[in-house]
Design an enzyme around this catalytic site. Structure first.
Site, PDB file in Angstrom:
ATOM      1  N   GLU A 263       6.114   3.115  -3.240  1.00  0.00           N
ATOM      2  CA  GLU A 263       5.232   2.996  -2.079  1.00  0.00           C
ATOM      3  C   GLU A 263       6.028   3.260  -0.816  1.00  0.00           C
ATOM      4  OE1 GLU A 263       3.164  -0.663  -1.443  1.00  0.00           O
ATOM      5  OE2 GLU A 263       2.356  -0.770  -3.483  1.00  0.00           O
ATOM      6  N   GLU A 317      -8.638   0.658   2.977  1.00  0.00           N
ATOM      7  CA  GLU A 317      -9.295  -0.280   2.072  1.00  0.00           C
ATOM      8  C   GLU A 317      -9.776  -1.492   2.870  1.00  0.00           C
ATOM      9  OE1 GLU A 317      -7.061  -0.716  -1.805  1.00  0.00           O
ATOM     10  OE2 GLU A 317      -5.627   0.531  -0.693  1.00  0.00           O
ATOM     11  N   LYS A 320      -8.929  -5.490   1.943  1.00  0.00           N
ATOM     12  CA  LYS A 320      -7.579  -6.009   1.753  1.00  0.00           C
ATOM     13  C   LYS A 320      -7.343  -7.172   2.702  1.00  0.00           C
ATOM     14  CE  LYS A 320      -4.055  -3.889   0.429  1.00  0.00           C
ATOM     15  NZ  LYS A 320      -2.816  -3.099   0.299  1.00  0.00           N
ATOM     16  N   GLU A 326      -2.934  -3.762   6.967  1.00  0.00           N
ATOM     17  CA  GLU A 326      -3.152  -3.675   5.520  1.00  0.00           C
ATOM     18  C   GLU A 326      -4.400  -2.864   5.178  1.00  0.00           C
ATOM     19  OE1 GLU A 326      -1.410  -4.779   2.763  1.00  0.00           O
ATOM     20  OE2 GLU A 326       0.186  -5.037   4.231  1.00  0.00           O
TER      21      GLU A 326
END
Length: 380
Positions: A263, A317, A320, A326
């Site tokens: 990541e 997203e 999250k 995030e």
């Protein structure tokens, strides 16, 4: 019907422009902690149109694996931390492989199973003790089924496992984690699998914006830093952190374990205290990283080994938890439009073709009505 085909022809004509950018070594993390994402089949269309050939999941979603059947896309699939205790049981590990891997592996290429995520930097001591046995259990199941040569087992570590990271040649793991990491490195050496690390220069800049040069973390021209022990110069933080991991592994007696970045990324939005989380910086970080990967670049300490990276993440997203950043690491909004321009001239295929479909249906209906009218007219 020309209105219907125009977007499709435009998409096909532009595909080559993106393919050369995203097909050379870049992998994509495909997270799904959201309630507004496109279906896996539409995601498959998007990624294949961009010639993305490596995708990392955080689970083994059968809908995703089925949607990418008979494509050239290679998958990393994941077992969450909640599975660790069960996976140390060889029978349960084999049952999981038989249910979640075997039915799809013949049509969808699975190359890696990640067991847990960033466990060693957490506070759950039981999870830490379960981690290595779980990795061994999953690998044993792969051996039993004859899949161990095709699928390797690994665990994505947080960069927080490093006790020292600068200069890179002095990289070392935290002393309190050495017992666990010794076992992990032995496992990787035995199974010839890579060591996975999640690396985010964004965090270093966010925490110390007055001390960490922004150009250094965004791959922009800068004075760089010199490792006094090796005389190697680093012009970006990501490569320095990767080499710190190499040094830490070497300090534990291993020289043949490859390091892959599972990541890395940069958020386009954050809370007021998340300095640097802007679309401009995200575009610079990911865009410049893509250019480096295109060049098959290695790090200063490993110049002949191209950096292997999975960018985080494919979509924003919205569910999250945690700070605003995030929910804003995506390259794309859920409708398939880009969050920012990463050097692709803005020509990104859209995921929502509802307008085109509506136009096509409207035209088809008009033609059908016209045909009925003509037939009726001729009978008069």
């Amino acid at each position: 019907m020309a209105i219907f085909f125009k977007p499709l022809l435009l998409l096909l004509s532009l595909t080559d422009l993106f393919a050369s950018t995203l097909s050379l070594g870049i992998g994509i993390n495909y997270g799904q902690i959201a309630n507004n994402l496109p279906t896996p089949s539409r995601v498959s269309y998007l990624l294949r149109s961009l010639n993305v050939t490596r995708v990392k999941l955080y689970d083994a979603d059968p809908n995703v694996l089925s949607a990418f059947a008979n494509t050239d896309v290679e998958f990393v699939i994941g077992l969450g931390n909640e599975y660790l205790q069960r996976m140390s049981d060889p029978q349960q590990a084999q049952a999981w492989i038989e249910q979640h891997v075997q039915p799809y592996h013949t049509r969808t290429k699975i190359t890696c199973i990640t067991v847990g995520n960033e466990v060693l930097t957490g506070t759950d001591m039981q999870l830490k003790s379960y981690l290595l046995p779980a990795m061994q259990g999953v690998n044993k199941a792969l051996v039993n089924l004859g899949l161990d040569k095709e699928i390797f087992v690994a665990h994505p570590h947080s960069a927080g496992i490093l006790g020292s990271s600068f200069p890179p040649s002095s990289g070392s793991f935290r002393q309190d984690l050495s017992e666990y990491i010794h076992g992990h490195l032995n496992f990787h050496a035995q199974t010839k699998s890579p060591f996975l690390i999640n690396v985010y220069p964004f965090f270093a800049y966010k925490d110390s914006p007055n001390e960490v040069p922004l150009d250094y973390v965004l791959f922009r021209p800068n004075q760089g830093t010199l490792d006094p022990a090796t005389n190697l110069k680093y012009d970006n933080m990501l490569y320095a952190q990767i080499d710190a991991v190499h040094a830490a592994i070497k300090a534990m007696g291993h020289t043949d374990i490859p390091v892959k970045v599972s990541e890395t990324g940069w958020p386009s939005k954050g809370d007021p205290n998340e300095f640097g989380a802007t679309p401009e910086n995200a575009a610079l970080y990911n865009g410049n990283l893509f250019q480096r990967i295109q060049q098959n670049q290695g790090t200063p300490a490993k110049p002949s080994e191209p950096v292997d990276v999975y960018v985080f993440a494919l979509f924003n997203e919205n569910l999250k938890p945690g700070p605003a950043s995030e929910r804003n690491y995506g390259l794309y909004y859920p409708d398939g439009t880009p969050v920012y321009n990463i050097g692709l001239q803005g020509f990104i295929p859209r995921m929502d073709y509802s307008a085109a479909k509506t136009n096509a249906l409207s035209i088809s209906a008009f033609l059908l009505l016209l045909l009925i009218f003509l037939i009726h007219f001729r009978t008069l």
